[in-house]
Write a protein that holds these residues in place. Structure first.
Motif, PDB file in Angstrom:
ATOM      1  N   ARG A   1      36.918  24.718  21.429  1.00  0.00           N
ATOM      2  CA  ARG A   1      36.368  24.780  22.639  1.00  0.00           C
ATOM      3  C   ARG A   1      36.555  26.216  23.442  1.00  0.00           C
ATOM      4  NH1 ARG A   1      37.730  19.891  25.472  1.00  0.00           N
ATOM      5  NH2 ARG A   1      35.825  20.399  26.581  1.00  0.00           N
ATOM      6  N   ASP A   2      35.424  26.358  24.240  1.00  0.00           N
ATOM      7  CA  ASP A   2      35.482  27.531  25.166  1.00  0.00           C
ATOM      8  C   ASP A   2      36.178  27.148  26.341  1.00  0.00           C
ATOM      9  OD1 ASP A   2      33.348  28.983  23.871  1.00  0.00           O
ATOM     10  OD2 ASP A   2      32.061  27.366  24.421  1.00  0.00           O
ATOM     11  N   VAL A   3      37.386  28.168  26.363  1.00  0.00           N
ATOM     12  CA  VAL A   3      38.447  28.270  27.400  1.00  0.00           C
ATOM     13  C   VAL A   3      38.135  29.130  28.425  1.00  0.00           C
ATOM     14  CG1 VAL A   3      40.927  28.372  27.994  1.00  0.00           C
ATOM     15  CG2 VAL A   3      39.994  27.072  25.781  1.00  0.00           C
ATOM     16  N   ILE A   4      38.176  28.993  29.612  1.00  0.00           N
ATOM     17  CA  ILE A   4      37.907  30.076  30.754  1.00  0.00           C
ATOM     18  C   ILE A   4      39.266  29.956  31.391  1.00  0.00           C
ATOM     19  CG2 ILE A   4      37.049  30.643  33.001  1.00  0.00           C
ATOM     20  CD1 ILE A   4      34.801  28.589  30.801  1.00  0.00           C
ATOM     21  N   LEU A   5      40.272  30.982  31.272  1.00  0.00           N
ATOM     22  CA  LEU A   5      41.742  30.851  31.845  1.00  0.00           C
ATOM     23  C   LEU A   5      41.578  31.374  33.187  1.00  0.00           C
ATOM     24  CD1 LEU A   5      44.558  30.505  31.293  1.00  0.00           C
ATOM     25  CD2 LEU A   5      44.632  32.637  30.265  1.00  0.00           C
ATOM     26  N   VAL A   6      41.635  30.653  34.224  1.00  0.00           N
ATOM     27  CA  VAL A   6      41.816  31.159  35.737  1.00  0.00           C
ATOM     28  C   VAL A   6      42.918  31.469  36.353  1.00  0.00           C
ATOM     29  CG1 VAL A   6      40.785  30.379  38.103  1.00  0.00           C
ATOM     30  CG2 VAL A   6      39.834  29.337  35.844  1.00  0.00           C
ATOM     31  N   GLU A   7      43.169  32.721  36.674  1.00  0.00           N
ATOM     32  CA  GLU A   7      44.421  33.394  37.213  1.00  0.00           C
ATOM     33  C   GLU A   7      44.164  33.720  38.592  1.00  0.00           C
ATOM     34  OE1 GLU A   7      47.518  33.893  36.545  1.00  0.00           O
ATOM     35  OE2 GLU A   7      47.736  34.328  34.519  1.00  0.00           O
ATOM     36  N   ASP A   8      45.274  33.618  39.338  1.00  0.00           N
ATOM     37  CA  ASP A   8      45.350  34.256  40.652  1.00  0.00           C
ATOM     38  C   ASP A   8      45.288  35.656  40.800  1.00  0.00           C
ATOM     39  OD1 ASP A   8      47.673  34.468  39.933  1.00  0.00           O
ATOM     40  OD2 ASP A   8      48.595  33.768  41.736  1.00  0.00           O
ATOM     41  N   ILE A   9      46.104  36.410  40.061  1.00  0.00           N
ATOM     42  CA  ILE A   9      46.116  37.733  40.111  1.00  0.00           C
ATOM     43  C   ILE A   9      46.801  38.110  38.731  1.00  0.00           C
ATOM     44  CG2 ILE A   9      48.540  37.500  40.868  1.00  0.00           C
ATOM     45  CD1 ILE A   9      47.845  40.126  42.745  1.00  0.00           C
ATOM     46  N   VAL A  10      46.122  39.448  38.303  1.00  0.00           N
ATOM     47  CA  VAL A  10      46.532  40.096  37.184  1.00  0.00           C
ATOM     48  C   VAL A  10      46.969  41.388  37.382  1.00  0.00           C
ATOM     49  CG1 VAL A  10      46.155  40.917  34.940  1.00  0.00           C
ATOM     50  CG2 VAL A  10      45.055  38.907  35.681  1.00  0.00           C
ATOM     51  N   ASP A  11      48.607  41.832  37.325  1.00  0.00           N
ATOM     52  CA  ASP A  11      49.058  43.024  37.735  1.00  0.00           C
ATOM     53  C   ASP A  11      49.592  43.824  36.273  1.00  0.00           C
ATOM     54  OD1 ASP A  11      51.605  41.310  37.538  1.00  0.00           O
ATOM     55  OD2 ASP A  11      51.678  41.541  39.613  1.00  0.00           O
ATOM     56  N   THR A  12      50.864  43.512  35.931  1.00  0.00           N
ATOM     57  CA  THR A  12      51.354  44.162  34.724  1.00  0.00           C
ATOM     58  C   THR A  12      50.498  43.729  33.423  1.00  0.00           C
ATOM     59  OG1 THR A  12      52.971  42.458  34.441  1.00  0.00           O
ATOM     60  CG2 THR A  12      53.646  44.684  35.625  1.00  0.00           C
ATOM     61  N   GLY A  13      50.154  42.473  33.367  1.00  0.00           N
ATOM     62  CA  GLY A  13      49.399  41.819  32.281  1.00  0.00           C
ATOM     63  C   GLY A  13      50.489  41.046  31.438  1.00  0.00           C
TER      64      GLY A  13
END
Length: 179
Positions: free
Chosen positions: A96-108
């Protein structure tokens, strides 16, 4: 107008109207990219719940919604670098195609951990969509990070799903810590 959470004061940073407009733009782009497919949108709880809800409303194609819960802040102002998995993915994403939805990316760090974990489940693709991105804090190369609502300075923020000690998620705007 400033807000106060516990002992800290926060000032307005990004208005809900600005967030809403950018969410429409990202949603339109995702709808076009995944037209003809049925992607799985995976929200990372707790922080992404508002962005995820608003985003999927802007993607008028068949899609599935799922959630995972991870954390690395554990109530403080900085990441502890210890990733806690509280709620695992409950949907099969193989092929499946996955779209990962994050609030914030800082250090990763959390995002790198999560992308690697999801890759082990053999999806067709993984794309990351983050509301906020702090490029100055980033410690990892994450090519899957394709969609960013707003690049911000390395400041602590709350509101629109983001919290301090589990408080402040309910504000519709995003606020930054006043130093």
């Amino acid at each position: 107008m400033n807000i106060r959470i516990e002992e800290l004061t926060f000032e307005p940073m990004i208005s809900y109207e600005t967030i809403a407009q950018r969410t429409i733009e990202i949603g339109n782009t995702l709808a076009e990219k995944y037209k003809g497919n049925t992607p799985v949108f995976v929200g990372v709880l707790n922080g992404s719940f508002m962005f995820m809800a608003d985003l999927v409303k802007q993607v008028p194609i068949p899609l599935h919604v799922a959630f995972m819960k991870l954390s690395s802040y554990h109530g403080g102002l900085a990441t502890t670098r210890t990733i806690t998995e509280d709620f695992n993915l409950k949907v099969d994403i193989q092929g499946r195609d996955v779209i990962l939805v994050e609030d914030i990316v800082d250090t990763g760090n959390t995002l790198r951990y999560l992308v690697d974990k999801l890759k082990s489940l053999n999806p067709a693709s993984i794309t990351v969509c983050a509301l906020l991105y702090k490029p100055d804090a980033m410690e990892h190369n994450i090519p899957e990070l394709e969609y960013v609502g707003f690049e911000i300075e390395n400041k602590f923020v709350v509101g629109y799903g983001l919290d301090y000690k589990e408080l402040g998620r309910n504000y519709k705007d995003i606020y930054q810590l006043v130093k």
